[in-house]
Design a protein around this motif. Structure first.
Motif, PDB file in Angstrom:
ATOM      1  N   GLY A 202       1.170  -1.345   0.076  1.00  0.00           N
ATOM      2  CA  GLY A 202      -0.238   0.088   0.128  1.00  0.00           C
ATOM      3  C   GLY A 202       0.853   1.467  -0.192  1.00  0.00           C
ATOM      4  N   GLY A 203      -0.008   2.527  -0.044  1.00  0.00           N
ATOM      5  CA  GLY A 203       0.926   3.436   0.118  1.00  0.00           C
ATOM      6  C   GLY A 203       1.454   4.954   1.137  1.00  0.00           C
ATOM      7  N   ALA A 204       0.494   3.612   2.679  1.00  0.00           N
ATOM      8  CA  ALA A 204       0.837   4.455   3.579  1.00  0.00           C
ATOM      9  C   ALA A 204       2.455   4.474   3.942  1.00  0.00           C
ATOM     10  N   ASN A 205       2.816   5.292   5.008  1.00  0.00           N
ATOM     11  CA  ASN A 205       4.548   5.197   5.107  1.00  0.00           C
ATOM     12  C   ASN A 205       4.642   4.484   6.827  1.00  0.00           C
ATOM     13  N   ASN A 206       5.639   3.912   6.633  1.00  0.00           N
ATOM     14  CA  ASN A 206       5.654   2.932   8.216  1.00  0.00           C
ATOM     15  C   ASN A 206       4.317   2.646   8.673  1.00  0.00           C
ATOM     16  N   GLN A 207       4.232   1.614   7.734  1.00  0.00           N
ATOM     17  CA  GLN A 207       2.974   0.462   7.647  1.00  0.00           C
ATOM     18  C   GLN A 207       3.406   0.213   9.362  1.00  0.00           C
ATOM     19  N   LEU A 208       4.454  -0.449   9.271  1.00  0.00           N
ATOM     20  CA  LEU A 208       4.838  -1.479  10.018  1.00  0.00           C
ATOM     21  C   LEU A 208       4.763  -0.275  11.665  1.00  0.00           C
ATOM     22  N   LEU A 209       4.517  -0.971  13.070  1.00  0.00           N
ATOM     23  CA  LEU A 209       4.503  -0.329  13.787  1.00  0.00           C
ATOM     24  C   LEU A 209       5.676  -0.442  14.794  1.00  0.00           C
ATOM     25  N   THR A 210       6.124  -1.398  14.410  1.00  0.00           N
ATOM     26  CA  THR A 210       7.501  -2.091  14.988  1.00  0.00           C
ATOM     27  C   THR A 210       8.119  -3.688  13.687  1.00  0.00           C
ATOM     28  N   GLU A 211      10.331  -3.344  14.246  1.00  0.00           N
ATOM     29  CA  GLU A 211      10.595  -3.703  12.661  1.00  0.00           C
ATOM     30  C   GLU A 211      10.315  -5.417  13.175  1.00  0.00           C
ATOM     31  N   ASP A 212       9.552  -5.632  14.353  1.00  0.00           N
ATOM     32  CA  ASP A 212       9.230  -6.923  14.775  1.00  0.00           C
ATOM     33  C   ASP A 212       8.059  -7.880  13.886  1.00  0.00           C
ATOM     34  N   ASP A 213       7.088  -6.526  13.604  1.00  0.00           N
ATOM     35  CA  ASP A 213       6.003  -6.968  12.739  1.00  0.00           C
ATOM     36  C   ASP A 213       6.287  -7.519  10.764  1.00  0.00           C
ATOM     37  N   GLY A 214       7.825  -6.572  10.382  1.00  0.00           N
ATOM     38  CA  GLY A 214       7.683  -7.172   9.341  1.00  0.00           C
ATOM     39  C   GLY A 214       8.131  -8.935   9.253  1.00  0.00           C
ATOM     40  N   GLU A 215       9.091  -9.465  10.512  1.00  0.00           N
ATOM     41  CA  GLU A 215       9.487 -10.641  11.100  1.00  0.00           C
ATOM     42  C   GLU A 215       8.297 -11.421  10.882  1.00  0.00           C
ATOM     43  N   GLU A 216       7.084 -10.785  11.280  1.00  0.00           N
ATOM     44  CA  GLU A 216       5.845 -11.972  12.302  1.00  0.00           C
ATOM     45  C   GLU A 216       5.237 -11.999  10.732  1.00  0.00           C
ATOM     46  N   LEU A 217       5.430 -10.712   9.848  1.00  0.00           N
ATOM     47  CA  LEU A 217       3.982 -10.998   8.263  1.00  0.00           C
ATOM     48  C   LEU A 217       5.063 -12.145   7.839  1.00  0.00           C
ATOM     49  N   HIS A 218       6.308 -12.594   7.503  1.00  0.00           N
ATOM     50  CA  HIS A 218       7.979 -13.344   6.545  1.00  0.00           C
ATOM     51  C   HIS A 218       7.049 -14.482   7.312  1.00  0.00           C
ATOM     52  N   ARG A 219       7.032 -14.868   8.805  1.00  0.00           N
ATOM     53  CA  ARG A 219       6.946 -16.073   9.370  1.00  0.00           C
ATOM     54  C   ARG A 219       5.981 -16.748   8.755  1.00  0.00           C
ATOM     55  N   ARG A 220       4.384 -15.874   8.677  1.00  0.00           N
ATOM     56  CA  ARG A 220       3.171 -16.123   8.604  1.00  0.00           C
ATOM     57  C   ARG A 220       2.923 -16.379   6.901  1.00  0.00           C
TER      58      ARG A 220
END
Length: 301
Positions: A202-220
């Motif tokens: 999407g076009g929003a800035n800073n969509q992930l609240l924390t760096e861990d959230d990017g890792e969680e998306l990857h894990r899922r």
């Protein structure tokens, strides 16, 4: 500022007009700081400062990942954007194209084709970037579901024949692509378990609240298109005006390269078993480091 390596934070106030805001400059290693303006009725100055610092850092990474000779900065004004903003503050030129190309690159990785025909896209926020993106998705016969806190935006979506949901319902939609196009921090530990999409783009800035959230998306197994990469169309467009006459063809050509860069990040993410969020950060950081090695860094002295 020290935590993320910011160079400057300038605050300003004009009691006569009620203007209150700030400019954050993150990093000028690659060139002059470049960034847009966010107008928002923040609850406090502290909240506005935090947003300005996060957004300016994202601009540095956006320019670095897009291979632009620009640094990162951002201006923030504490005001109601629906009643107090002017056209001079609303220059968004090619962001929608970058988001669209990012979606197609992700589709190629996940489904083996970049066609978005028949794909269900849930758009959180329906402003100008979302509207332009939606028009392109409709041409590909995508199914689009939208939400927004602004009634006028929802009426516009209904006028286009799109399905509209309440803001909190968008996270639970069965869809192929979840597209955050409003405020940041919407991808977090509370919302990730609810997202049923294979792709987040999407076009929003800073969509992930924390760096861990990017890792969680990857894990899922959810492919995340790093926001500062696919929404870089605006800064790419502005970069073509530096030191030369504006060239719309060059701007479009550079913006379309987002497809190639996103595809490369997704490929390396899979090969290295690393999240796309971290992979994109590494790409930007490696470019910054290579330039710092041969260029003295200006730190306001």
């Amino acid at each position: 500022m020290n935590r993320y390596g910011h160079e400057q934070l300038v605050m300003f106030s004009d009691p006569a007009s009620g203007l209150k805001g700030m400019v954050a400059i993150h990093d000028t290693t690659l060139g002059p700081s470049c960034g847009g303006l966010r107008i928002w009725p923040y609850a406090s100055e502290k909240e506005a400062v935090t947003d300005a610092l996060r957004l300016s850092r994202a601009m540095t990474y956006k320019s670095a990942a897009a291979e632009l000779p620009l640094g990162g900065g951002k201006a923030v004004i504490i005001a109601d954007s629906r009643t107090q903003k002017t056209e001079a503050l609303l220059q968004r030129l090619m962001e929608w194209l970058g988001v669209y190309m990012g979606m197609k690159a992700c589709a190629k990785v996940v489904w083996g084709t970049d066609s978005l025909r028949g794909k269900k896209v849930a758009m959180q926020g329906f402003g100008k970037v979302s509207t332009h993106t939606a028009h392109h998705l409709m041409k590909e016969d995508s199914e689009i579901i939208v939400t927004d806190v602004n009634g006028d935006a929802l009426n516009a979506a209904k006028g286009m024949g799109l399905k509209v949901l309440k803001p909190d319902e968008i996270y639970d939609v069965e869809c192929d692509i979840f597209s955050p196009c409003a405020l940041g921090g919407v991808i977090n530990k509370n919302t990730i378990p609810r997202i049923k999409a294979r792709v987040v783009a999407g076009g929003a800035n800073n969509q992930l609240l924390t760096e861990d959230d990017g890792e969680e998306l990857h894990r899922r197994g959810i492919l995340y298109a790093p926001d500062y990469l696919i929404n870089a169309g605006g800064v790419i467009n502005a970069s073509t005006e530096i030191g030369a006459d504006y060239n719309p063809e060059l701007a479009r050509e550079k913006t379309e390269r987002i497809y190639e860069i996103m595809g490369r990040i997704a490929k390396e993410s899979k090969e290295r078993e690393m999240s796309t969020a971290r992979m994109a950060d590494r790409l930007a950081e490696e470019r910054l480091a290579s330039v710092r090695a041969i260029k003295p860094i200006y730190r306001g002295r």
